[in-house]
Design a protein around this motif. Structure first.
Motif, PDB file in Angstrom:
ATOM      1  N   GLY A 235       0.807  -1.207   0.000  1.00 14.19           N
ATOM      2  CA  GLY A 235       0.000   0.000   0.000  1.00 14.19           C
ATOM      3  C   GLY A 235       0.840   1.257   0.000  1.00 14.19           C
ATOM      4  O   GLY A 235       1.982   1.274   0.438  1.00 14.19           O
ATOM      5  N   SER A 236       0.279   2.328  -0.542  1.00 11.26           N
ATOM      6  CA  SER A 236       0.988   3.602  -0.593  1.00 11.26           C
ATOM      7  C   SER A 236       0.994   4.259   0.782  1.00 11.26           C
ATOM      8  O   SER A 236       0.206   3.919   1.660  1.00 11.26           O
ATOM      9  CB  SER A 236       0.317   4.534  -1.607  1.00 11.26           C
ATOM     10  N   VAL A 237       1.905   5.216   0.959  1.00 14.58           N
ATOM     11  CA  VAL A 237       1.965   5.974   2.208  1.00 14.58           C
ATOM     12  C   VAL A 237       0.791   6.936   2.224  1.00 14.58           C
ATOM     13  O   VAL A 237       0.666   7.797   1.364  1.00 14.58           O
ATOM     14  CB  VAL A 237       3.290   6.748   2.315  1.00 14.58           C
ATOM     15  N   ALA A 238      -0.093   6.794   3.221  1.00 12.79           N
ATOM     16  CA  ALA A 238      -1.311   7.595   3.252  1.00 12.79           C
ATOM     17  C   ALA A 238      -1.151   8.877   4.052  1.00 12.79           C
ATOM     18  O   ALA A 238      -1.878   9.838   3.828  1.00 12.79           O
ATOM     19  CB  ALA A 238      -2.465   6.766   3.826  1.00 12.79           C
ATOM     20  N   ALA A 239      -0.229   8.910   4.997  1.00 13.43           N
ATOM     21  CA  ALA A 239      -0.056  10.083   5.849  1.00 13.43           C
ATOM     22  C   ALA A 239       1.310  10.014   6.504  1.00 13.43           C
ATOM     23  O   ALA A 239       1.900   8.933   6.631  1.00 13.43           O
ATOM     24  CB  ALA A 239      -1.152  10.141   6.914  1.00 13.43           C
ATOM     25  N   LEU A 240       1.809  11.170   6.931  1.00 11.91           N
ATOM     26  CA  LEU A 240       3.114  11.198   7.583  1.00 11.91           C
ATOM     27  C   LEU A 240       3.244  12.450   8.433  1.00 11.91           C
ATOM     28  O   LEU A 240       2.490  13.402   8.299  1.00 11.91           O
ATOM     29  CB  LEU A 240       4.242  11.135   6.548  1.00 11.91           C
ATOM     30  N   ASP A 241       4.246  12.451   9.318  1.00 13.83           N
ATOM     31  CA  ASP A 241       4.596  13.635  10.087  1.00 13.83           C
ATOM     32  C   ASP A 241       5.963  13.406  10.716  1.00 13.83           C
ATOM     33  O   ASP A 241       6.473  12.277  10.762  1.00 13.83           O
ATOM     34  CB  ASP A 241       3.558  13.926  11.172  1.00 13.83           C
ATOM     35  N   LEU A 242       6.571  14.495  11.216  1.00 15.72           N
ATOM     36  CA  LEU A 242       7.842  14.451  11.919  1.00 15.72           C
ATOM     37  C   LEU A 242       7.637  14.888  13.363  1.00 15.72           C
ATOM     38  O   LEU A 242       6.852  15.797  13.639  1.00 15.72           O
ATOM     39  CB  LEU A 242       8.859  15.379  11.260  1.00 15.72           C
ATOM     40  N   SER A 243       8.369  14.260  14.278  1.00 15.11           N
ATOM     41  CA  SER A 243       8.329  14.684  15.671  1.00 15.11           C
ATOM     42  C   SER A 243       8.983  16.058  15.805  1.00 15.11           C
ATOM     43  O   SER A 243       9.723  16.496  14.915  1.00 15.11           O
ATOM     44  CB  SER A 243       9.066  13.668  16.553  1.00 15.11           C
ATOM     45  N   PRO A 244       8.730  16.764  16.909  1.00 14.46           N
ATOM     46  CA  PRO A 244       9.280  18.119  17.058  1.00 14.46           C
ATOM     47  C   PRO A 244      10.802  18.190  16.912  1.00 14.46           C
ATOM     48  O   PRO A 244      11.318  19.137  16.337  1.00 14.46           O
ATOM     49  CB  PRO A 244       8.840  18.511  18.476  1.00 14.46           C
ATOM     50  N   ASP A 245      11.527  17.188  17.420  1.00 17.09           N
ATOM     51  CA  ASP A 245      12.982  17.211  17.291  1.00 17.09           C
ATOM     52  C   ASP A 245      13.460  16.558  15.999  1.00 17.09           C
ATOM     53  O   ASP A 245      14.671  16.473  15.758  1.00 17.09           O
ATOM     54  CB  ASP A 245      13.648  16.545  18.498  1.00 17.09           C
ATOM     55  N   ALA A 246      12.524  16.107  15.177  1.00 21.82           N
ATOM     56  CA  ALA A 246      12.811  15.489  13.872  1.00 21.82           C
ATOM     57  C   ALA A 246      13.578  14.174  13.996  1.00 21.82           C
ATOM     58  O   ALA A 246      14.043  13.639  12.988  1.00 21.82           O
ATOM     59  CB  ALA A 246      13.560  16.451  12.956  1.00 21.82           C
ATOM     60  N   ARG A 247      13.686  13.627  15.184  1.00 18.95           N
ATOM     61  CA  ARG A 247      14.358  12.341  15.323  1.00 18.95           C
ATOM     62  C   ARG A 247      13.462  11.177  14.951  1.00 18.95           C
ATOM     63  O   ARG A 247      13.943  10.085  14.649  1.00 18.95           O
ATOM     64  CB  ARG A 247      14.852  12.163  16.767  1.00 18.95           C
ATOM     65  N   LEU A 248      12.151  11.411  15.010  1.00 18.17           N
ATOM     66  CA  LEU A 248      11.184  10.373  14.682  1.00 18.17           C
ATOM     67  C   LEU A 248      10.284  10.837  13.550  1.00 18.17           C
ATOM     68  O   LEU A 248       9.978  12.025  13.435  1.00 18.17           O
ATOM     69  CB  LEU A 248      10.326  10.021  15.894  1.00 18.17           C
ATOM     70  N   GLY A 249       9.871   9.901  12.737  1.00 20.23           N
ATOM     71  CA  GLY A 249       8.859  10.152  11.726  1.00 20.23           C
ATOM     72  C   GLY A 249       7.762   9.117  11.883  1.00 20.23           C
ATOM     73  O   GLY A 249       7.952   8.092  12.561  1.00 20.23           O
TER      74      GLY A 249
END
Length: 530
Positions: A235-249
């Motif tokens: 399946g395609s990527v439906a949604a995403l985001d980055l954590s405030p410190d950008a260490r996690l997605g």
């Protein structure tokens, strides 16, 4: 004695309004149902997109099926909500009462994306007309018209400062812009299909994007190079985001899970499971503790990222699928735009909505009912059971505050000598002693957490580091969630006894999760103006 009144009422759906594409006339709001203390619980309004009467307010039947809006963002200072859609007009509303605050025109095509600058003074918009506009909200005017994408621009995202902006488009490119000069600093290519989403980390460096080629990628906005190509899954990527410190997605695909991953290695850190449909949207909270997600099953959930468990489920979407989420800078207000056109504002600092059937009760004192509610507060797999436990404690006022105080003690500022000794025995020359020490620490994993973290990072013995890391990887998640819930209940009770214990918890050992959570809740109270 009746104990059914809270000093203030903060339901999840503190404010709900529908922004829709319809041709209604008139200008009024529907009568709002009242909370138990007479305060307004919910307001519903409609802003029409009719050509002959744009932006007019009208009555909307509950859960009217409406379409037309695709983009939403909430100003970091929570002073305005922006929505836009098919007619290219951007409309603003006051999140507190749903009143219109004006509109901006300029795009000649659908508006697919909106992003407020970190200072809330500017707004960027992405349109099917191939342009990105940056609007000065004080002047109510477009100050930049950025062009470069071949085709529709699908998403925009400001960086940690107002002078950097990222965009993605149907041409598959990710572009980095200098807002002061209007110059495109870099065009990132690599996606094999159009990209609908891009996130810009607060580190000013990390970009995360997805595309129809079933990939998600990170990009370095400082050294101007490609980062990770995340492994393809079904399946395609439906949604995403980055954590405030950008260490996690975070990304979601077609397996009904959310995958939280390390942006440096690409390895999964957590897999969040439990929803009955594929994910549709996600946002990290500003403090990085919580992930808000929407799914195709119509659910809206808050996940605790320390445990990977669902901490709360927001009710009131009527089963409609959320397609956009936005949080203000404080993390208190969550705005959602659903596929039926409903735009909802949620107060995440208030108690959960009272479960149906949980009526005002005449309650007697006694520990049996309190103990039963305390036990149910661990029911992280059953949100309704947990919410009923919250309310069983809330309606008991001082009795609940005193009971929680007896169950939840402040963490001693000095390390417990017994725990220190157990840490030391993790490197005992006798295998049985090492095993017994690990078992003892596992049983007290919550109290030992700061010591275990320090040992896992700094202890000279590889044996101690490995065993400490193993204990940290298997905490007692239901107890963590119960402690978090109990601290919030003390805040919502808003009684002297509850406040005194909350302050005592916040004065505990500074590096302990319970202490930091209590201190954070007290900070929220100050921010609320109590």
């Amino acid at each position: 004695m009746t104990r059914g009144r809270l000093p203030y009422w903060n339901v999840l759906a503190a404010l709900a309004f529908v922004v829709a594409c319809a041709g209604c006339a008139g200008a009024e709001t529907t009568p709002a149902p009242e909370g138990p203390d007479g305060s307004v619980r919910e307001i519903r309004i409609l802003a029409t997109l009719a050509d002959d009467n744009p932006g007019e307010m009208a009555v909307v039947p509950p859960r009217a099926k409406v379409t037309g809006y695709h983009a939403l963002d909430l100003a970091p200072d929570a002073t305005r909500l922006a929505v836009a859609g098919n007619d290219g007009t951007i409309r603003f509303y006051d999140p507190r009462d749903g009143k219109p605050l004006g509109e901006l025109k300029g795009h000649t095509g659908n508006v697919h994306g909106l992003s407020f600058a970190p200072d809330s003074k500017f707004l960027a918009s992405a349109s099917a007309d191939g342009s990105i506009r940056v609007w000065d909200l004080a002047a109510n005017a477009s100050v930049l018209n950025l062009k470069g994408h071949e085709g529709a621009v699908r998403c925009v995202a400001f960086g940690p400062t107002p002078d950097r902006l990222a965009s993605s488009g149907s041409d598959g490119s990710i572009r980095l812009w200098d807002v002061k000069s209007g110059r495109c600093l870099r065009v990132f290519t690599g996606h094999g299909a159009g990209s609908d989403s891009v996130a810009f980390g607060r580190d000013g460096r990390t970009l995360l994007s997805e595309a129809g080629d079933v990939t998600a990628r990170t990009w370095d906005a400082v050294f101007m190079r490609e980062g990770l190509v995340l492994p393809e899954r079904d399946g395609s990527v439906a949604a995403l985001d980055l954590s405030p410190d950008a260490r996690l997605g975070v990304t979601t695909r077609g397996d009904r899970t959310w995958r939280v991953f390390d942006t440096q290695s690409g390895l999964d850190v957590q897999v969040l499971e439990g929803q009955e449909g594929n994910g549709s949207c996600a946002r990290f909270s500003p403090d990085g503790r919580t992930l808000a997600t929407g799914a195709q099953d119509g659910s809206l959930r808050l996940w605790d990222l320390q445990t990977g468990l669902e901490r709360r489920r927001l009710r009131g979407t009527g089963g409609s699928v959320p397609k956009r989420l936005a949080l203000d800078a404080s993390g208190r207000w969550l705005a959602t735009l659903n596929f039926d056109g409903a735009c909802l504002i949620w107060d995440l600092w208030g108690p959960p909505a009272r479960p149906k059937g949980h009526a005002e009760l005449t309650l007697t004192t006694g520990t049996d009912a309190l103990q039963d509610a305390w036990n149910r507060l661990r029911s992280y797999r059953n949100p309704l059971l947990r919410e009923s436990a919250v309310w069983d404690l809330l309606v008991r006022g001082d009795d609940a505050a005193n009971f929680i105080a007896a169950q939840l003690k402040p963490v001693a500022r000095e390390p417990d000598p017994e725990l220190v000794a157990l840490i030391g025995r993790l490197d005992d020359e006798r295998y049985a002693a090492r095993e017994a020490a690990e078992t003892g620490l596992a049983l007290r994993a919550l109290d030992a957490r700061p010591l275990l973290r320090q040992a896992a990072r700094e202890h000279p013995s590889s044996e101690v580091r490995a065993r400490a890391a193993r204990i940290l990887a298997t905490p007692a998640p239901e107890e963590i969630l119960r402690q978090y819930a109990a601290v919030e209940i003390l805040d919502w009770l808003n009684r002297p006894a509850a406040t005194a214990h909350l302050e005592a918890l916040a004065a505990g050992r500074p590096d302990h999760p319970l202490t930091t959570w209590a201190a954070l809740v007290l900070e929220r109270r100050v921010a609320r103006g109590k």
